[in-house]
Design an enzyme around this catalytic site. Structure first.
Site, PDB file in Angstrom:
ATOM      1  N   ASP A   3       0.863  -1.175   0.000  1.00 36.36           N
ATOM      2  CA  ASP A   3       0.000   0.000   0.000  1.00 36.36           C
ATOM      3  C   ASP A   3       0.900   1.225   0.000  1.00 36.36           C
ATOM      4  O   ASP A   3       1.758   1.377   0.879  1.00 36.36           O
ATOM      5  CB  ASP A   3      -0.893   0.026   1.245  1.00 36.36           C
ATOM      6  CG  ASP A   3      -2.029  -0.976   1.164  1.00 36.36           C
ATOM      7  OD1 ASP A   3      -2.420  -1.340   0.036  1.00 36.36           O
ATOM      8  OD2 ASP A   3      -2.530  -1.387   2.220  1.00 36.36           O
ATOM      9  N   ASP A  50     -13.454  -4.187  -1.806  1.00 38.64           N
ATOM     10  CA  ASP A  50     -13.401  -4.045  -0.347  1.00 38.64           C
ATOM     11  C   ASP A  50     -14.811  -4.275   0.186  1.00 38.64           C
ATOM     12  O   ASP A  50     -15.744  -3.540  -0.170  1.00 38.64           O
ATOM     13  CB  ASP A  50     -12.915  -2.652   0.042  1.00 38.64           C
ATOM     14  CG  ASP A  50     -11.488  -2.391  -0.398  1.00 38.64           C
ATOM     15  OD1 ASP A  50     -10.643  -3.270  -0.167  1.00 38.64           O
ATOM     16  OD2 ASP A  50     -11.215  -1.319  -0.967  1.00 38.64           O
TER      17      ASP A  50
END
Length: 254
Positions: free
Chosen positions: A11, A130
């Site tokens: 990330d 997600d």
């Protein structure tokens, strides 16, 4: 049984690798180019690179950083974050990525999946999803975008099936509830999506031990497990994880 893949996720925020819990309290943990090179040396099967602020800030992918990472690894490399147009997909692939992950933009503009798959092939288009628990949804899970900040109201199973019908060749399925906790993957969510679509599903969110990976790769029916915290922390290397999975009877790539 097909051999399972181990994938490391980087990330990235402001050009640096970051890590948080349930998308919150992110801290700087290193240089993504150096980290990518190290995980490649350790024998990771694939890398995923997410620019976690690109969509929220309304900008495209950082192509020079992608190119620098790609120059260090010779394995499949997937990039997500800020990819909103066909030109973004093209430039990301030309910078060295084999695949692009469409998450927020896939929800906002599903035709991007179809067009991307038509031009570049299904194997290049990954749906990033997600999901968080929501008892009001038929599947029990709702889809979120913009780094987990916005509830779309979409049902997770229905969205996964629609995205695959449009042309997504793979799904990276992240559990917001488990993300960064290192307490185990969301097995019911992973198994439900894996059983609902004919493409590979990569489990994400919650990996903390090799046993967690073994569980999601077998009981969860995932084709691959995405990890971050457990290797970023130095608690494990790719080699030790693969050796333990082999001991647990899970076939993995050498």
């Amino acid at each position: 049984m097909l051999k399972k893949r181990i994938i490391v996720c980087l990330d990235v925020k402001d050009g640096r690798t970051t890590k948080g819990v349930k998308f919150l309290n992110n801290i700087d943990i290193g240089d993504p180019v150096e980290m990518a090179a190290e995980y490649y040396r350790q024998g990771v099967d694939e890398l995923v690179f997410y620019d976690i602020m690109a969509s929220a800030r309304g900008r495209g992918p950082i192509l020079d950083l992608i190119a620098n990472v790609a120059s260090q690894v010779f394995i499949p490399f997937c990039v997500g974050g800020g990819i909103t147009t066909i030109d973004d997909i093209r430039s990301t692939i030309l910078a060295g990525a084999e695949k692009v992950s469409l998450n927020s933009q896939a929800v906002k503009n599903p035709e991007l999946i179809r067009e991307g798959a038509r031009i570049f092939g299904n194997q290049c288009i990954v749906l990033g999803m997600d999901a968080a628990r929501d008892v009001s949804k038929p599947s029990g899970y709702s889809v979120f975008i913009n780094g987990g900040r916005v509830d779309t109201g979409l049902d997770a199973r229905e969205w996964a099936q629609k995205a695959v019908a449009l042309g997504a060749g793979e799904i990276v399925l992240n559990s917001i509830d488990a993300d960064g906790t290192k307490e185990g993957y969301e097995i019911p969510l992973t198994r439900m999506i894996a059983e609902s679509v004919p493409v590979p599903v990569i489990a994400s969110g919650g990996g903390g031990t090799p046993e967690h990976l073994a569980s999601v790769l077998t009981d969860g029916k995932a084709d691959a497990a995405l990890i971050a915290s457990m290797v970023h922390s130095g608690a494990y290397t790719i080699g030790t994880i693969k050796n333990e999975l082999k001991t647990l009877g899970v076939p993995v790539r050498s």
